[in-house]
Design a protein around this motif. Structure first.
Motif, PDB file in Angstrom:
ATOM      1  N   MET A  52      19.454  73.285  60.034  1.00  0.00           N
ATOM      2  CA  MET A  52      18.844  74.077  61.244  1.00  0.00           C
ATOM      3  C   MET A  52      19.142  75.420  61.058  1.00  0.00           C
ATOM      4  O   MET A  52      17.684  75.671  61.545  1.00  0.00           O
ATOM      5  CB  MET A  52      19.313  72.867  62.139  1.00  0.00           C
ATOM      6  N   GLU A  53      20.496  75.368  61.215  1.00  0.00           N
ATOM      7  CA  GLU A  53      20.657  77.184  61.342  1.00  0.00           C
ATOM      8  C   GLU A  53      20.748  77.855  60.270  1.00  0.00           C
ATOM      9  O   GLU A  53      20.438  79.084  60.206  1.00  0.00           O
ATOM     10  CB  GLU A  53      22.165  76.592  61.806  1.00  0.00           C
ATOM     11  N   CYS A  54      20.755  77.356  59.451  1.00  0.00           N
ATOM     12  CA  CYS A  54      20.954  77.652  57.946  1.00  0.00           C
ATOM     13  C   CYS A  54      19.249  78.702  57.767  1.00  0.00           C
ATOM     14  O   CYS A  54      19.332  79.624  57.539  1.00  0.00           O
ATOM     15  CB  CYS A  54      20.945  77.540  56.589  1.00  0.00           C
ATOM     16  N   LYS A  55      18.665  77.382  58.310  1.00  0.00           N
ATOM     17  CA  LYS A  55      16.854  77.712  58.097  1.00  0.00           C
ATOM     18  C   LYS A  55      16.638  78.246  58.922  1.00  0.00           C
ATOM     19  O   LYS A  55      15.931  79.640  59.113  1.00  0.00           O
ATOM     20  CB  LYS A  55      15.977  76.208  57.928  1.00  0.00           C
ATOM     21  N   ARG A  56      17.247  79.024  60.122  1.00  0.00           N
ATOM     22  CA  ARG A  56      17.220  79.603  61.202  1.00  0.00           C
ATOM     23  C   ARG A  56      17.356  80.441  61.004  1.00  0.00           C
ATOM     24  O   ARG A  56      16.346  81.958  61.157  1.00  0.00           O
ATOM     25  CB  ARG A  56      17.374  78.922  63.084  1.00  0.00           C
ATOM     26  N   SER A 404      14.005  80.422  67.214  1.00  0.00           N
ATOM     27  CA  SER A 404      14.116  81.034  68.514  1.00  0.00           C
ATOM     28  C   SER A 404      16.057  82.596  68.232  1.00  0.00           C
ATOM     29  O   SER A 404      16.463  82.165  67.400  1.00  0.00           O
ATOM     30  CB  SER A 404      14.800  79.909  69.231  1.00  0.00           C
ATOM     31  N   PRO A 405      16.074  83.129  68.791  1.00  0.00           N
ATOM     32  CA  PRO A 405      17.026  83.854  69.088  1.00  0.00           C
ATOM     33  C   PRO A 405      18.886  83.244  68.903  1.00  0.00           C
ATOM     34  O   PRO A 405      18.963  84.107  68.444  1.00  0.00           O
ATOM     35  CB  PRO A 405      16.998  85.404  69.745  1.00  0.00           C
ATOM     36  N   HIS A 406      18.257  82.138  69.525  1.00  0.00           N
ATOM     37  CA  HIS A 406      19.801  81.650  70.226  1.00  0.00           C
ATOM     38  C   HIS A 406      19.841  80.280  68.882  1.00  0.00           C
ATOM     39  O   HIS A 406      18.461  79.676  68.633  1.00  0.00           O
ATOM     40  CB  HIS A 406      19.721  81.355  70.902  1.00  0.00           C
ATOM     41  N   PRO A 407      20.915  79.361  68.958  1.00  0.00           N
ATOM     42  CA  PRO A 407      20.688  78.685  67.656  1.00  0.00           C
ATOM     43  C   PRO A 407      20.324  77.125  68.673  1.00  0.00           C
ATOM     44  O   PRO A 407      20.184  77.484  70.011  1.00  0.00           O
ATOM     45  CB  PRO A 407      22.558  78.053  67.697  1.00  0.00           C
ATOM     46  N   SER A 408      19.920  76.703  68.194  1.00  0.00           N
ATOM     47  CA  SER A 408      19.345  75.184  69.000  1.00  0.00           C
ATOM     48  C   SER A 408      20.159  74.145  69.121  1.00  0.00           C
ATOM     49  O   SER A 408      20.982  74.544  68.496  1.00  0.00           O
ATOM     50  CB  SER A 408      18.375  74.456  67.337  1.00  0.00           C
ATOM     51  N   SER A 409      19.387  73.807  70.247  1.00  0.00           N
ATOM     52  CA  SER A 409      20.213  73.341  71.416  1.00  0.00           C
ATOM     53  C   SER A 409      19.005  72.387  72.570  1.00  0.00           C
ATOM     54  O   SER A 409      18.421  73.178  71.958  1.00  0.00           O
ATOM     55  CB  SER A 409      21.560  73.501  71.608  1.00  0.00           C
TER      56      SER A 409
END
Length: 445
Positions: A52-56, A404-409
């Motif tokens: 998910m982070e790579c996709k973001r 989102s500009p921040h990592p998802s959590s």
């Protein structure tokens, strides 16, 4: 597509082994562990989070490179203008399609937050932002590190300037209760007060705060809290603008609805079979619409007295999962509803049938709001995956997905406000996004 199933894409070349994950980059298998482990943190959750982070990050990079985008093939400003001049588009359709074009070209800019109290701005994470009717002010709920919430109001008049600065006023009012829901209330004049629903351990609390508490005037001149009482766990709230139920607000509780007149103190209680997670009053009729954890949506005529049983229920609709947000359309013939299965449906209240579905929203267990802008013809919602999605109200077409500009959590789900006039009647159009301690403006280009 589930990012955690990335190994399934290799099925045609590499066999899938139970309990193992195939890493295509390293060309080898890794054993999956059932939970977190400090020595070997390779779990399904960590793999999914990495994907998910790579996709973001990839989407953020694409947005920076691609300044001009369109959600529909062949749709651009010159084509729209030509069709409008030829009389092929009505004024309403032309304005709606222009908004679609502008939404796809919005660029992110960070907003600088100023405050008379330097300790206020940028110290606590934003949890909720809610705009008043005129979109001149934003009420904010911020999480405090040692538990509880702190409230403030942001004046958006500075958005029209190149510096993109806003003024945040905080009355330093602090509560140890978690805020579940908030709405603007029009008691003495439009958007003069705020309804807040909060819970502690037990019991919860319903409060009505004057908006004038959040100002730069002398603290000694500020009014106190108008209404505050203890209740069971509170999930939702709504203010009534219909003159037949004047000065009333509703509270959605565990297995009941409580309607309170803040002037007379009179209360009505309606028992339900499930927790009430979402509410909205109609303005043309004294009806209150409620969305429940069971998936049921029903309306109440607040002029009638409380009754035992549930014979007072009027319109009844059903979702397959807990209903988390409701929005009654302006003509009050249609109701938009979202649930915990990620379904967003438009219901025709006259036939009690679903007429449209807006696909792409992601939700599994969170209470997430919907933002409907009928004048612009747009629907906005933030998913549990931290992506902000914008649809066309008319045909349910997904126009844009904003990472989102921040990592998802779980604690970094953005809270957004969209308006074509942020800051008032002469304001600027765009999307406000609050995430973590930052505030961003996605402005029309």
């Amino acid at each position: 597509e589930d990012p955690s199933s990335s190994s399934s894409t290799q099925n045609s070349v590499v066999p899938e082994l139970p309990g193992f994950y195939y890493d295509s980059e390293k060309n080898r298998y890794f054993r999956l562990l059932p939970g977190h482990n400090n020595c070997n943190p390779l779990t399904k959750d960590s793999i999914q989070h990495k994907a998910m982070e790579c996709k973001r990050l990839k989407l953020l990079e694409e947005e920076e490179k691609q300044k001009q985008k369109t959600a529909r093939a062949g749709l651009n400003s010159s084509v729209l203008l030509q069709k409008r001049q030829l009389g092929l588009l009505s004024s309403t359709s032309y304005c709606r399609l222009v908004h679609e074009l502008k939404v796809n070209c919005m660029q992110r800019r960070k907003i600088e937050i100023h405050s008379p109290d330097s300790s206020v701005a940028g110290t606590n994470n934003f949890k909720i932002i809610v705009a008043d009717v005129a979109c001149e002010r934003i009420f904010t709920v911020n999480d405090v590190e040692h538990g509880g919430c702190k409230y403030g109001i942001i004046n958006l008049s500075g958005l029209g300037k190149e510096s993109l600065t806003v003024e945040m006023y905080d009355n330093l009012y602090f509560t140890n209760r978690k805020v579940n829901s908030v709405c603007w209330a029009s008691l003495t004049h439009p958007d003069s007060h705020l309804c807040l629903m909060g819970i502690a351990e037990t019991p919860g609390c319903a409060s009505l705060l004057p908006a004038s508490l959040f100002s730069s005037t002398n603290p000694g001149d500020r009014p106190g809290m108008l209404c505050s009482f203890k209740i069971s766990t509170a999930w939702s709230c709504a203010w009534c603008l219909n003159p037949q139920a004047d000065n009333c607000f509703s509270t959605g509780l565990t297995r009941r609805v409580l309607v309170t007149n803040v002037v007379t103190g009179h209360r009505q209680t309606f028992g339900t079979s499930s927790d009430v997670l979402a509410q909205q009053f109609a303005t043309q009729t004294p009806l209150l619409y409620n969305g429940c954890r069971s998936g049921e949506i029903f309306s109440i005529d607040v002029r009638q007295r409380s009754r035992k049983g549930q014979s007072w229920k009027a319109t009844r609709l059903f979702h397959g999962s807990a209903v988390t947000s409701l929005h009654l359309m302006e003509a009050e013939h249609y109701l938009m509803a979202a649930d915990m299965a990620g379904k967003i449906k438009l219901w025709d209240l006259r036939t009690a049938k679903c007429v449209k579905q807006y696909k792409g929203h992601h939700n599994e267990y969170a209470v997430l709001p919907l933002h409907v802008n009928e004048e612009e013809g747009l629907l906005t919602a933030v998913g549990q995956d931290c992506y902000t999605r914008i649809w066309s109200l008319q045909d349910a077409h997904l126009l844009r997905t904003i990472p989102s500009p921040h990592p998802s959590s779980k604690d970094a789900i953005p809270s957004v406000v969209f308006s074509s006039r942020l800051g008032g009647s002469r304001g600027v159009p765009g999307l406000l996004m609050a995430v973590k301690q930052d505030l961003y403006h996605f402005s029309y280009s």
